[in-house]
Enzyme design. Structure first.
Site, PDB file in Angstrom:
ATOM      1  N   ARG A 204      -2.828   7.090  -6.325  1.00  0.00           N
ATOM      2  CA  ARG A 204      -2.835   5.972  -5.483  1.00  0.00           C
ATOM      3  C   ARG A 204      -4.075   5.654  -4.296  1.00  0.00           C
ATOM      4  NH1 ARG A 204       1.490   3.753  -5.427  1.00  0.00           N
ATOM      5  NH2 ARG A 204       1.451   2.862  -3.635  1.00  0.00           N
TER       6      ARG A 204
ATOM      7  N   CYS B  27       5.467   4.799  -8.348  1.00  0.00           N
ATOM      8  CA  CYS B  27       5.193   6.334  -8.267  1.00  0.00           C
ATOM      9  C   CYS B  27       6.605   6.790  -8.055  1.00  0.00           C
ATOM     10  CB  CYS B  27       4.619   6.240  -6.836  1.00  0.00           C
ATOM     11  SG  CYS B  27       4.585   8.176  -6.163  1.00  0.00           S
TER      12      CYS B  27
ATOM     13  N   PRO C 270       4.677   0.299  -1.391  1.00  0.00           N
ATOM     14  CA  PRO C 270       4.047  -0.790  -1.470  1.00  0.00           C
ATOM     15  C   PRO C 270       2.778  -0.967  -0.726  1.00  0.00           C
ATOM     16  CG  PRO C 270       5.846  -1.097   0.091  1.00  0.00           C
ATOM     17  CD  PRO C 270       6.246   0.132  -0.703  1.00  0.00           C
ATOM     18  N   VAL C 271       1.677  -1.867  -0.623  1.00  0.00           N
ATOM     19  CA  VAL C 271       0.707  -1.858  -0.006  1.00  0.00           C
ATOM     20  C   VAL C 271       0.657  -3.102   0.681  1.00  0.00           C
ATOM     21  CG1 VAL C 271      -0.526  -0.469  -1.363  1.00  0.00           C
ATOM     22  CG2 VAL C 271      -0.556  -2.763  -2.054  1.00  0.00           C
ATOM     23  N   ASP C 272       1.913  -3.549   1.253  1.00  0.00           N
ATOM     24  CA  ASP C 272       1.836  -5.059   1.880  1.00  0.00           C
ATOM     25  C   ASP C 272       1.066  -4.807   3.226  1.00  0.00           C
ATOM     26  OD1 ASP C 272       3.866  -3.352   2.347  1.00  0.00           O
ATOM     27  OD2 ASP C 272       5.047  -4.809   3.398  1.00  0.00           O
ATOM     28  N   LEU C 273       1.265  -3.626   3.932  1.00  0.00           N
ATOM     29  CA  LEU C 273       0.400  -3.504   5.293  1.00  0.00           C
ATOM     30  C   LEU C 273      -1.023  -3.476   5.195  1.00  0.00           C
ATOM     31  CD1 LEU C 273       3.299  -1.144   7.007  1.00  0.00           C
ATOM     32  CD2 LEU C 273       3.329  -3.559   6.711  1.00  0.00           C
TER      33      LEU C 273
ATOM     34  N   ILE D  10      10.561   9.039   5.061  1.00  0.00           N
ATOM     35  CA  ILE D  10       9.375   8.661   4.946  1.00  0.00           C
ATOM     36  C   ILE D  10       9.464   7.750   3.316  1.00  0.00           C
ATOM     37  CG2 ILE D  10       6.957   8.745   4.464  1.00  0.00           C
ATOM     38  CD1 ILE D  10       7.802   9.171   7.463  1.00  0.00           C
TER      39      ILE D  10
ATOM     40  N   ARG E 247      -3.306  18.776  -8.982  1.00  0.00           N
ATOM     41  CA  ARG E 247      -3.670  17.602  -8.070  1.00  0.00           C
ATOM     42  C   ARG E 247      -4.120  18.147  -6.709  1.00  0.00           C
ATOM     43  NH1 ARG E 247      -0.573  12.166  -8.743  1.00  0.00           N
ATOM     44  NH2 ARG E 247      -2.087  11.741  -7.225  1.00  0.00           N
TER      45      ARG E 247
HETATM   46  C1  EPZ Z   1      -0.401   9.219   2.308  1.00  0.00           C
HETATM   47  O1  EPZ Z   1       0.364   8.358   1.508  1.00  0.00           O
HETATM   48  C2  EPZ Z   1      -0.225  10.735   1.665  1.00  0.00           C
HETATM   49  N1  EPZ Z   1      -1.198  10.396   0.788  1.00  0.00           N
HETATM   50  C3  EPZ Z   1       1.085  11.381   1.191  1.00  0.00           C
HETATM   51  O2  EPZ Z   1       0.782  12.548   0.537  1.00  0.00           O
HETATM   52  C4  EPZ Z   1       1.991  11.274   2.054  1.00  0.00           C
HETATM   53  O3  EPZ Z   1       3.185  11.713   1.688  1.00  0.00           O
HETATM   54  C5  EPZ Z   1       1.787   9.980   3.063  1.00  0.00           C
HETATM   55  O4  EPZ Z   1       0.626   9.583   3.361  1.00  0.00           O
HETATM   56  C6  EPZ Z   1       2.887   9.880   4.582  1.00  0.00           C
HETATM   57  O5  EPZ Z   1       2.582  11.156   5.383  1.00  0.00           O
HETATM   58  C7  EPZ Z   1      -2.669  10.794   0.977  1.00  0.00           C
HETATM   59  O6  EPZ Z   1      -2.957  10.698   1.954  1.00  0.00           O
HETATM   60  C8  EPZ Z   1      -3.720  10.504  -0.532  1.00  0.00           C
HETATM   61  P1  EPZ Z   1       2.024   5.824   3.881  1.00  0.00           P
HETATM   62  P2  EPZ Z   1       0.495   6.911   1.785  1.00  0.00           P
HETATM   63  O7  EPZ Z   1       1.276   4.568   3.763  1.00  0.00           O
HETATM   64  O8  EPZ Z   1      -0.836   6.721   2.583  1.00  0.00           O
HETATM   65  C9  EPZ Z   1       5.672   2.644   3.322  1.00  0.00           C
HETATM   66  C10 EPZ Z   1       0.733  14.143  -1.333  1.00  0.00           C
HETATM   67  O9  EPZ Z   1       1.948  14.538  -1.657  1.00  0.00           O
HETATM   68  N2  EPZ Z   1       4.390   1.577   3.239  1.00  0.00           N
HETATM   69  O10 EPZ Z   1       1.999   6.345   5.133  1.00  0.00           O
HETATM   70  O11 EPZ Z   1       0.797   6.192   0.618  1.00  0.00           O
HETATM   71  C11 EPZ Z   1       5.738   3.670   2.144  1.00  0.00           C
HETATM   72  O12 EPZ Z   1       6.389   3.079   1.073  1.00  0.00           O
HETATM   73  C12 EPZ Z   1       1.073  12.500  -1.035  1.00  0.00           C
HETATM   74  O13 EPZ Z   1      -0.271  14.653  -0.684  1.00  0.00           O
HETATM   75  C13 EPZ Z   1       4.697   0.361   3.164  1.00  0.00           C
HETATM   76  O14 EPZ Z   1       5.896   0.019   3.107  1.00  0.00           O
HETATM   77  O15 EPZ Z   1       1.677   6.683   2.768  1.00  0.00           O
HETATM   78  C14 EPZ Z   1       6.263   4.916   2.598  1.00  0.00           C
HETATM   79  O16 EPZ Z   1       7.471   4.737   2.610  1.00  0.00           O
HETATM   80  C15 EPZ Z   1       2.417  12.052  -1.284  1.00  0.00           C
HETATM   81  N3  EPZ Z   1       3.811  -0.490   3.062  1.00  0.00           N
HETATM   82  C16 EPZ Z   1       5.722   4.870   3.900  1.00  0.00           C
HETATM   83  O17 EPZ Z   1       5.363   3.654   4.466  1.00  0.00           O
HETATM   84  C17 EPZ Z   1       2.436  -0.242   3.077  1.00  0.00           C
HETATM   85  O18 EPZ Z   1       1.739  -1.237   2.922  1.00  0.00           O
HETATM   86  C18 EPZ Z   1       4.655   5.949   4.355  1.00  0.00           C
HETATM   87  O19 EPZ Z   1       3.696   5.547   3.570  1.00  0.00           O
HETATM   88  C19 EPZ Z   1       2.280   1.074   3.269  1.00  0.00           C
HETATM   89  C20 EPZ Z   1       2.967   1.955   3.197  1.00  0.00           C
END
Ligand code: EPZ
Length: 421
Positions: free
Chosen positions: A92, A116, A122-125, A328, A399
């Protein structure tokens, strides 16, 4: 697919050195798209995810090579602006190329990451923030099609919720915009701070680093830099919990305690003694009575979601009960059924809470890795269990954990990899 076989019951004793954080390396590699000059990263581990990111950068025409723990990225010959589904769906973090490609080339086509194991993610933000900077975004055929007339324009954006990737994506776009961008409610994870520090070393103008508000004054171009990646706080937390669950003692270097305050608080309450040592800390549990301790995962500096599964494994061997709440991700308890197969007493309530009632001992079993952190939770449980545990699908482990078997066996673990065609 490889398996890992562990005969449990030996307290770990020894030293483990942690290299750069996977979750810092991946966005840092993408930052290499922002300049045509070379970016040289030091303290880089050997991980499957880093190989995947190299594959993605190669597909865009960038140079990306690692020699020992030095990784060089150079994007002076970008030939494609498309991040394909087969790579983005595998990892991702690939989605982070959207911001830099837009900022430098005004156009990008990036596959939506898709689902996943741990949640819809999602990536909406990400998209909302980039549109605020002037990106025109459409979704077609499972791809994000993004472009901008001229250059992205500085603007103000407040994240409705903290997102690590969203912060990184828009930060890397904002550094090359016309004008000034103000980002509020950004993620404060050390991996975001490390990225911001690297961007400044490349000539970006960012103030407020380490605070909830970044003010980014766009520049016309960035130059190359050398940057040492921060230590992996999740890997360090994992080995501290390995010391705890085996009632052993580990000296863990390469990651400063300052990144682990919430983990230290939980481990200390649980009975693991954490002491600062030069360039790291020691985790002492040789005479510990490990007791049930409640944790709730939160954004940084709260207890990290990426250490939740490992802590649950530790709590499976504690005296008393532990309430573990995952705030989270919506599906990050896949390790529970596997731990239960090893004799753990865990009840899930709803989708975000689990009650762990510690048992006197776990028993070895054949189990399956489910995701990166769930798989290492199985390793921890296996290290403490009576008998032999065989963990399948260990590609999840590869990974994010560099030389896991070597590190653990050097501290007394009876662990080996069984390679299967
Ligand atoms: C990063 O993922 C990490 N990955 C994750 O680590 C980690 O668990 C996560 O941050 C939280 O700390 C990397 O850095 C490569 P988020 P990321 O955007 O950026 C929601 C591991 O095991 N969200 O902070 O994808 C989302 O669904 C991995 O090393 C939206 O709703 O995490 C989640 O519930 C797993 N819309 C929450 O926010 C968005 O546009 C946090 O996601 C983006 C996120």
């Amino acid at each position: 697919m490889d398996k890992i076989q562990i005969v449990g019951g030996t307290p770990l004793e020894g030293k483990i050195h942690i290299k750069g954080a996977k979750n810092a390396c991946l966005p840092l590699m993408v930052a290499g798209l922002l300049t045509e000059e070379p970016l040289i990263f030091k303290n880089v581990p050997h991980l499957a995810d880093i190989e995947t990111m190299k594959e993605l950068l190669h597909s865009l025409g960038a140079f990306a090579e690692q020699k020992d723990d030095v990784l060089t990225i150079q994007s002076n010959n970008i030939t494609s602006l498309t991040a394909p589904y087969d790579i983005v769906s595998k990892m991702r973090a690939s989605f982070l190329v959207l911001g830099p490609l837009l900022a430098r080339f005004g156009k990008a086509k990036v596959s939506l990451p898709g689902g996943c194991a741990i949640g819809t993610r999602p990536v909406d933000l990400h998209l909302m923030a980039l549109e605020q900077l002037g990106a025109k975004i459409t979704i077609e055929g499972g791809y994000i099609h993004a472009e901008v007339d001229g250059r992205l324009k500085g603007s103000a954006f407040t994240f409705p919720k903290q997102t690590v990737g969203g912060t990184q994506n828009v930060m890397m776009a904002a550094v090359l915009t016309e004008g000034t961008t103000v980002l509020n409610n950004i993620a404060l994870e050390p991996e975001c701070t490390d990225l911001a520090n690297c961007l400044v070393a490349m000539g970006a103008k960012i103030s407020g680093i380490g605070t909830p508000q970044l003010v980014i004054e766009g520049v016309d171009r960035l130059h190359g830099a050398e940057h040492t990646v921060i230590g992996d706080r999740i890997e360090a937390a994992t080995y501290a919990m390995a010391a705890g669950i085996t009632r052993g003692h580990l000296d863990i270097t390469g990651c400063p305690l300052e990144y682990l305050a919430a983990v230290v608080r939980a481990l200390t309450e649980a009975g693991v003694e954490i002491t600062e040592i030069p360039n790291g800390f020691s985790a002492e549990a040789r005479h510990a009575v490990i007791i049930g301790t409640d944790v709730m995962t939160e954004v940084y500096p709260g207890f990290p979601t990426d250490a939740q599964a490992q802590f649950m494994a530790l709590m499976s061997t504690a005296y008393g009960a532990s309430l573990i709440t995952e705030t989270i991700f919506e599906n990050r308890f896949m390790h529970v059924p596997e731990l239960v197969r090893m004799g753990a007493n865990i009840t899930i309530h709803g989708t975000s809470s689990a009650i762990v009632r510690g048992t006197t001992h776990l028993s070895g079993a054949d189990v399956m890795a489910t995701d990166l952190r769930g798989s290492v939770a199985m390793v921890l449980a296996a290290l403490a269990a009576k008998g032999t545990t065989t963990i399948s699908r260990v590609y999840h482990l590869d990974r994010g954990y560099d030389e896991l078997e070597k590190k653990l066996s050097s501290c007394g673990a009876n662990i080996k990899r069984i390679s299967e065609a």
